[in-house]
Design a protein around this motif. Structure first.
Motif, PDB file in Angstrom:
ATOM      1  N   LEU A 141      -2.131   4.073   1.248  1.00 24.24           N
ATOM      2  CA  LEU A 141      -2.283   2.629   1.441  1.00 24.24           C
ATOM      3  C   LEU A 141      -0.963   1.897   1.219  1.00 24.24           C
ATOM      4  CD1 LEU A 141      -5.744   1.860  -0.233  1.00 24.24           C
ATOM      5  CD2 LEU A 141      -5.228   2.261   2.173  1.00 24.24           C
ATOM      6  N   LEU A 142      -0.284   2.222   0.129  1.00 24.61           N
ATOM      7  CA  LEU A 142       0.983   1.544  -0.153  1.00 24.61           C
ATOM      8  C   LEU A 142       2.039   1.921   0.882  1.00 24.61           C
ATOM      9  CD1 LEU A 142       2.354  -0.358  -2.143  1.00 24.61           C
ATOM     10  CD2 LEU A 142       3.118   1.644  -3.449  1.00 24.61           C
ATOM     11  N   ARG A 143       2.010   3.184   1.279  1.00 22.60           N
ATOM     12  CA  ARG A 143       2.981   3.638   2.286  1.00 22.60           C
ATOM     13  C   ARG A 143       2.814   2.873   3.590  1.00 22.60           C
ATOM     14  NH1 ARG A 143       2.572   9.694   4.512  1.00 22.60           N
ATOM     15  NH2 ARG A 143       3.828   9.504   6.396  1.00 22.60           N
ATOM     16  N   ALA A 144       1.584   2.653   3.997  1.00 19.42           N
ATOM     17  CA  ALA A 144       1.343   1.923   5.245  1.00 19.42           C
ATOM     18  C   ALA A 144       1.780   0.462   5.125  1.00 19.42           C
ATOM     19  CB  ALA A 144      -0.140   2.000   5.611  1.00 19.42           C
ATOM     20  N   LEU A 145       1.555  -0.140   3.969  1.00 18.66           N
ATOM     21  CA  LEU A 145       1.922  -1.548   3.789  1.00 18.66           C
ATOM     22  C   LEU A 145       3.430  -1.738   3.707  1.00 18.66           C
ATOM     23  CD1 LEU A 145      -0.775  -2.721   1.196  1.00 18.66           C
ATOM     24  CD2 LEU A 145      -0.744  -3.108   3.664  1.00 18.66           C
ATOM     25  N   ARG A 146       4.142  -0.757   3.171  1.00 17.74           N
ATOM     26  CA  ARG A 146       5.579  -0.927   2.961  1.00 17.74           C
ATOM     27  C   ARG A 146       6.414  -0.326   4.087  1.00 17.74           C
ATOM     28  NH1 ARG A 146       7.749  -0.420  -2.914  1.00 17.74           N
ATOM     29  NH2 ARG A 146       8.111   1.744  -2.335  1.00 17.74           N
ATOM     30  N   SER A 147       5.762   0.175   5.118  1.00 18.10           N
ATOM     31  CA  SER A 147       6.509   0.807   6.204  1.00 18.10           C
ATOM     32  C   SER A 147       7.505  -0.168   6.833  1.00 18.10           C
ATOM     33  CB  SER A 147       5.536   1.306   7.277  1.00 18.10           C
ATOM     34  OG  SER A 147       6.243   1.780   8.404  1.00 18.10           O
ATOM     35  N   ARG A 151       7.837   0.358  14.669  1.00 17.81           N
ATOM     36  CA  ARG A 151       6.464   0.056  15.043  1.00 17.81           C
ATOM     37  C   ARG A 151       5.573   0.164  13.814  1.00 17.81           C
ATOM     38  NH1 ARG A 151       6.029  -2.061  20.024  1.00 17.81           N
ATOM     39  NH2 ARG A 151       4.072  -0.988  20.503  1.00 17.81           N
ATOM     40  N   PRO A 152       4.669  -0.764  13.610  1.00 15.68           N
ATOM     41  CA  PRO A 152       3.757  -0.660  12.466  1.00 15.68           C
ATOM     42  C   PRO A 152       2.949   0.631  12.540  1.00 15.68           C
ATOM     43  CG  PRO A 152       3.581  -2.808  13.533  1.00 15.68           C
ATOM     44  CD  PRO A 152       4.400  -1.957  14.432  1.00 15.68           C
ATOM     45  N   PRO A 153       2.671   1.240  11.413  1.00 11.19           N
ATOM     46  CA  PRO A 153       1.891   2.477  11.444  1.00 11.19           C
ATOM     47  C   PRO A 153       0.425   2.214  11.754  1.00 11.19           C
ATOM     48  CG  PRO A 153       2.276   1.803   9.187  1.00 11.19           C
ATOM     49  CD  PRO A 153       3.033   0.839  10.054  1.00 11.19           C
ATOM     50  N   VAL A 154      -0.273   3.267  12.107  1.00  8.34           N
ATOM     51  CA  VAL A 154      -1.729   3.211  12.231  1.00  8.34           C
ATOM     52  C   VAL A 154      -2.298   3.801  10.949  1.00  8.34           C
ATOM     53  CG1 VAL A 154      -3.754   4.051  13.471  1.00  8.34           C
ATOM     54  CG2 VAL A 154      -1.705   3.387  14.745  1.00  8.34           C
ATOM     55  N   LEU A 155      -2.984   2.981  10.179  1.00 10.90           N
ATOM     56  CA  LEU A 155      -3.597   3.428   8.920  1.00 10.90           C
ATOM     57  C   LEU A 155      -5.036   3.841   9.198  1.00 10.90           C
ATOM     58  CD1 LEU A 155      -3.770   3.792   5.846  1.00 10.90           C
ATOM     59  CD2 LEU A 155      -4.279   1.335   5.674  1.00 10.90           C
ATOM     60  N   LEU A 156      -5.308   5.121   9.039  1.00 11.20           N
ATOM     61  CA  LEU A 156      -6.658   5.645   9.252  1.00 11.20           C
ATOM     62  C   LEU A 156      -7.318   5.876   7.894  1.00 11.20           C
ATOM     63  CD1 LEU A 156      -8.985   6.985  10.844  1.00 11.20           C
ATOM     64  CD2 LEU A 156      -7.646   9.115  10.832  1.00 11.20           C
ATOM     65  N   VAL A 157      -8.316   5.087   7.582  1.00 15.43           N
ATOM     66  CA  VAL A 157      -9.125   5.288   6.373  1.00 15.43           C
ATOM     67  C   VAL A 157     -10.373   6.032   6.834  1.00 15.43           C
ATOM     68  CG1 VAL A 157     -10.263   4.188   4.414  1.00 15.43           C
ATOM     69  CG2 VAL A 157      -8.213   3.144   5.417  1.00 15.43           C
ATOM     70  N   ASP A 158     -10.325   7.349   6.674  1.00 11.08           N
ATOM     71  CA  ASP A 158     -11.318   8.199   7.331  1.00 11.08           C
ATOM     72  C   ASP A 158     -12.522   8.457   6.423  1.00 11.08           C
ATOM     73  OD1 ASP A 158     -12.036   9.456   9.640  1.00 11.08           O
ATOM     74  OD2 ASP A 158     -10.857  11.258   9.313  1.00 11.08           O
TER      75      ASP A 158
END
Length: 347
Positions: A141-147, A151-158
């Motif tokens: 979660l933090l990695r996706a927010l601080r990228s 291009r913004p990442p795709v965060l998959l909460v599976d």
């Protein structure tokens, strides 16, 4: 609520979404295209529900691949905690720093313990701290927010339904404001929000709070026509007539009260197995069961009807519960083959 950061996909078009699905051989109906388009334009998380194997996770992979974004995946499970989803402190590194006297409240000392690592109420803020970026371990979660990628990442909460209610509540700040609070560092907010795809197998009801923060998409089991198209695209080495046979039998099986009905992913596996056997593969098995399966498949030509032996011997690619496999008795096998024959004749 804070102002939402600007989405990087505000100008995406429907044609681009359709092209993305087409390029990745993802067969998407109009409702899927429209919902994904809106999620990207509005910068809203997308909650995708449906049976296992329906293509929910694949949807996130398609978006990441097509837009050249990193796919950051958080696989949910019972007992998932904030430490595993957000961030952790590198305690070993912190301990070494404290012991060496180079950092941490109170300086060094070989007697340092975990309790020494906390900042404590009397800690001098001017002291070197072990609660800095140097000691921070980012989790998904933090990695996706601080990228800071182009291009913004795709965060998959599976499979969010596998996690506890407490974790679901923790996720709300990310879904609503694309930010999290790290006590030692303050609020971490995404400069550009990631594309968020949350999937659920509907094993439990999700909270209204989570649903309100997302656009909702239900992915139904594929129709016979859609599944035939999926097999033709995903397994091009398989003859089209055989693909229609497999799709018809999968559809017939879903009418049974199975413990785990096959999804599109299982049907694709089944089709690949049949194609591999017809291609003379078999994984190099020197004999035994593998050779028997290959022999029964070899009796089917590349575009010939599937034999009862091949269907029965490869059911393990499609059904994952022993009770479901045992349900396919002679009567049901005959019905499956009849469905396959009808599909072949109508193709």
């Amino acid at each position: 609520m804070t102002d939402r950061p600007t989405t990087a996909f505000a100008d995406v078009t429907e044609a681009e979404i359709r092209a993305a699905f087409e390029a990745e051989d993802y067969v998407a109906e109009d409702d899927i295209v429209t919902t994904v388009l809106l999620a990207l334009r509005l910068g809203k998380p997308l909650l995708v529900e449906g049976e296992p194997g329906a293509g929910k996770t694949e949807l996130a992979k398609v978006l990441a691949a097509r837009f050249g974004s990193e796919l950051v995946r958080l696989q949910c499970y019972e007992g998932l905690t904030a430490e595993h989803a957000l961030y952790e402190w590198n305690y070993a590194k912190q301990l070494l720093a404290v012991q060496s006297g180079g950092a941490g409240p109170g300086g060094g000392g070989n007697a340092a313990t975990d309790a020494d690592l906390g900042p404590g109420p009397d800690a001098d803020p001017r002291d070197p701290s072990v609660f800095t970026e140097e000691y921070l371990l980012e989790r998904p979660l933090l990695r996706a927010l601080r990228s800071d990628a182009d291009r913004p990442p795709v965060l998959l909460v599976d499979e969010i339904d596998r996690a506890d209610d407490e974790f679901e509540a923790l996720l709300l700040e990310v879904l609503s404001d694309f930010q999290v609070s790290v006590p030692e560092l303050g609020t971490v907010r995404a400069a550009r929000p990631p594309v968020v795809v949350v999937t659920s197998n509907r094993t439990r009801a999700l909270s209204d709070a989570l649903k309100r923060r997302c656009l909702y998409l239900h992915v139904a089991p594929p129709s016979f026509e859609k599944e035939t198209t999926i097999l033709e695209r995903k397994v091009p080495e398989l003859d089209g007539l055989v693909a229609s046979e497999l799709a018809a039998m999968a559809a017939r099986l879903r009418e049974e009260p199975l413990r785990k009905p096959p999804g599109a992913a299982e049907t694709i596996d089944w089709a690949r197995a049949v194609a591999a056997l017809r291609d003379g593969g078999g994984g190099g098995d020197a004999g035994g069961v593998g050779a028997d399966i290959a022999d029964s498949a070899a009796e089917d030509g590349a575009d010939e009807e599937l034999s009862p032996e091949t269907v029965r011997n490869t059911l393990g690619c499609l059904l994952k519960e022993v009770e479901d496999v045992e349900r396919v008795d002679d009567r049901l096998l005959e019905e499956l083959l009849a469905a396959a024959e009808r599909a072949r004749s109508e193709a």
